[in-house]
Scaffold this active site. Structure first.
Site, mmCIF file in Angstrom:
data_model
loop_
_atom_site.group_PDB
_atom_site.id
_atom_site.type_symbol
_atom_site.label_atom_id
_atom_site.label_comp_id
_atom_site.label_asym_id
_atom_site.label_seq_id
_atom_site.Cartn_x
_atom_site.Cartn_y
_atom_site.Cartn_z
ATOM 1 N N LYS A 194 0.479 -1.190 -0.216
ATOM 2 C CA LYS A 194 0.295 0.168 0.129
ATOM 3 C C LYS A 194 0.743 1.567 0.504
ATOM 4 O O LYS A 194 0.238 1.984 0.964
ATOM 5 C CB LYS A 194 -0.980 0.437 1.448
ATOM 6 C CG LYS A 194 -1.668 -0.787 1.325
ATOM 7 C CD LYS A 194 -2.641 -1.247 2.411
ATOM 8 C CE LYS A 194 -1.840 -1.559 3.857
ATOM 9 N NZ LYS A 194 -3.275 -1.805 4.970
ATOM 10 N N ASP A 229 -5.859 -5.729 10.430
ATOM 11 C CA ASP A 229 -7.075 -5.106 10.419
ATOM 12 C C ASP A 229 -7.596 -5.934 9.801
ATOM 13 O O ASP A 229 -9.133 -5.888 10.903
ATOM 14 C CB ASP A 229 -6.921 -3.965 9.254
ATOM 15 C CG ASP A 229 -6.517 -3.660 8.659
ATOM 16 O OD1 ASP A 229 -5.659 -5.170 8.140
ATOM 17 O OD2 ASP A 229 -6.387 -3.262 7.344
#
Ligand code: BGC
Length: 500
Positions: A194, A229
């Protein structure tokens, strides 16, 4: 002097040829720009096709890779990481816990007060964006920044949260990158994704680094749980709904976690957990298969990325990349079809120009905004092209082409994500059970893409229903687990408290 003149003459000649070729080329394009652009669009659509038969092949390939990743470390592109979470929250957890959620362009600090009976009595959070230079700087700079925000958050808290003397605050650290965990409260970074790239942290224990930074900032806190997450979302989702068995993040990046039988994890050599279960962080972003409809735009996006050859699935489905695929398609149309006039708009050449628009902590996903434009003259599309790419006065036909390209990219992404979920349902046998025994399966979903990109979300849900068929669709439910990952991390910190 002579040499210079000759050189100039040669360059001048070459320039004249190039200019002549340019004029001919563009005359040809301008003869019918939207025709040629429509051809490019059609070809793109064909290459992005995801008929149900292909999606089923992709789901099967996902299942095969899941088995391989569970069999041995490095056995598959799918890491299938053991999380050391063998018990999800029961609802009995009590006390004040903290969470730090780092994984995208923003990070959050949370405080939750749990009062048992599955009740969160109180929750508060602060959010800050990560300055881009810290995403590619040093571990110390990144962690000092985070620890300083944490220090501020604690300094501002009301006295009712002050702990009794001798008691340490406890934190769940949501770190949303691939981590090889060695225990519930430690783990080394495998690699960045990312857009983060801090080489010095790869291979290091991220909890140790955070703890050092907290010491430097004078924060007395213990990291009781390190979670991805997806794992936080699973824990947070399960707290609310006992049927949650899978969590999927569709945000800047994408990933899934699920509850696996410990017996089905050959690479796990530790003692079998009492629960008989273990949460697996799949890191599905790194999935790849010859069945994936990969186009030339995906290949160049990957080659130009910070992590070439990695996260191929993620680069086709996640929020960070959708707009970049669009930019590449529009660039080709500008170049070969003169879609935006005789020259290529310079801003269209900027990588990630079509990612997000930021207003302080608030972000708009540009492609989503254009795709959702329902105005008759596609006003929003026109505005975005003008404001972001400095392309003015686009005709409606051009705006329509842009929306069609958005639709192809989002449809492919959402359908592939649905195929990924089917792969998990197949692996866990939740999609092949006999009528009378079909269990209810709830999938906790989170991430900005899922939350805000309605067309994408609807397409994902419809495709999943289509894939599992009517009979199973009734038993499979997707819920939006808002804030799940942060709350889940705090809950897991509570489950692993040093005081229980
Ligand atoms: C990371 C995962 C994370 C996902 C969603 C991916 O890029 O590798 O660890 O769960 O993004 O945030």
């Amino acid at each position: 002097m002579g040499k210079v003149t000759v050189g100039a003459a040669v360059i001048g000649g070459a320039a004249v040829c190039a200019a002549a070729a340019f004029i001919v080329h563009h005359r040809m394009q301008n003869a019918n720009p939207s025709h040629k652009a429509a051809d490019i669009l059609k070809e793109f659509e064909e290459k992005c096709a995801t008929p149900i038969s292909k999606l089923k092949q992709i789901a099967d390939a996902m299942t095969v890779e899941m088995h391989a990743g569970l069999a041995s470390e490095g056995g598959s592109k799918l890491k299938m990481l053991i999380t050391y979470v063998d018990n999800l929250p029961t609802g009995d957890e009590q006390g004040v816990y903290y969470a730090l959620d780092l994984g995208g362009t923003n990070f959050r600090v949370l405080r939750v007060q749990l009062s048992g009976n599955s009740t969160i009595e109180y929750k508060e959070f602060a959010e800050a964006s990560i300055p881009p230079q810290l995403m590619v700087g040093t571990p110390e700079a990144l962690f000092d920044y985070i620890a300083a925000e944490l220090a501020k958050f604690i300094a501002d808290e009301s006295e009712k949260f002050h702990l009794s003397p001798g008691r340490q605050r406890e934190l769940g650290f949501t770190f949303s990158f691939p981590v090889l965990q060695l225990s519930i409260d430690s783990g080394t970074l495998i690699r960045w994704t990312k857009g983060f790239s801090i080489d010095a942290l790869v291979g290091k224990d991220v909890v140790a680094e955070l703890t050092k930074a907290m010491d430097r900032q004078g924060v007395d806190m213990r990291v009781s749980a390190l979670v991805n997450d997806t794992v936080g979302t699973l824990a947070g989702g399960k707290y609310d709904n006992k049927d949650v068995a899978v969590a999927v993040i569709m945000g800047t990046g994408s990933n899934a976690a699920y509850v696996e039988r410990a017996q089905a994890i050959p690479k796990w050599h530790g003692p079998h957990p009492k629960s008989g279960e273990m949460v697996i962080n799949m890191e599905w972003g790194n999935f790849r298969s010859s069945h994936l409809p990969i186009t030339e735009y995906d290949n160049t996006l990957d080659a130009d990325s910070l992590n070439p050859g990695e996260q191929i699935f993620e680069k086709m489905i996640a929020g960070m990349y959708l707009g970049e695929i669009l930019r590449r398609v529009l660039l080709r149309m500008a170049d070969e079809a003169g879609l935006f006039g005789d020259t290529i708009p310079p801003k269209l050449k900027t990588k990630f120009a079509l990612r997000y628009l930021r207003f302080s902590n608030y972000r708009t996903h540009i492609m989503s905004a254009m795709h959702h434009d329902t105005s008759p003259d596609l006003k929003v599309v026109g505005e975005k092209l003008k404001d972001i790419l400095e392309i003015r006065d686009t005709p409606l036909s051009t705006r329509k082409i842009v929306v069609s390209a958005c639709n192809i990219i989002a449809t492919r992404g959402a359908r592939l994500a649905a195929a990924g979920i089917l792969g998990i349902l197949k692996k866990t046998g939740r999609e092949s059970i006999r009528d009378s025994e079909i269990p209810d399966t709830v999938i906790a979903m989170d991430g900005g893409l899922y939350e805000n990109y309605t067309i994408y979300r609807n397409c994902l849900e419809n495709t999943l229903n289509e894939l599992v068929g009517e009979k199973f669709a009734e038993h499979i439910k997707l819920i939006h687990s808002n804030d799940g990952s942060g709350i889940g991390a705090a809950l897991l910190a509570a489950c692993n408290s040093q005081y229980i």
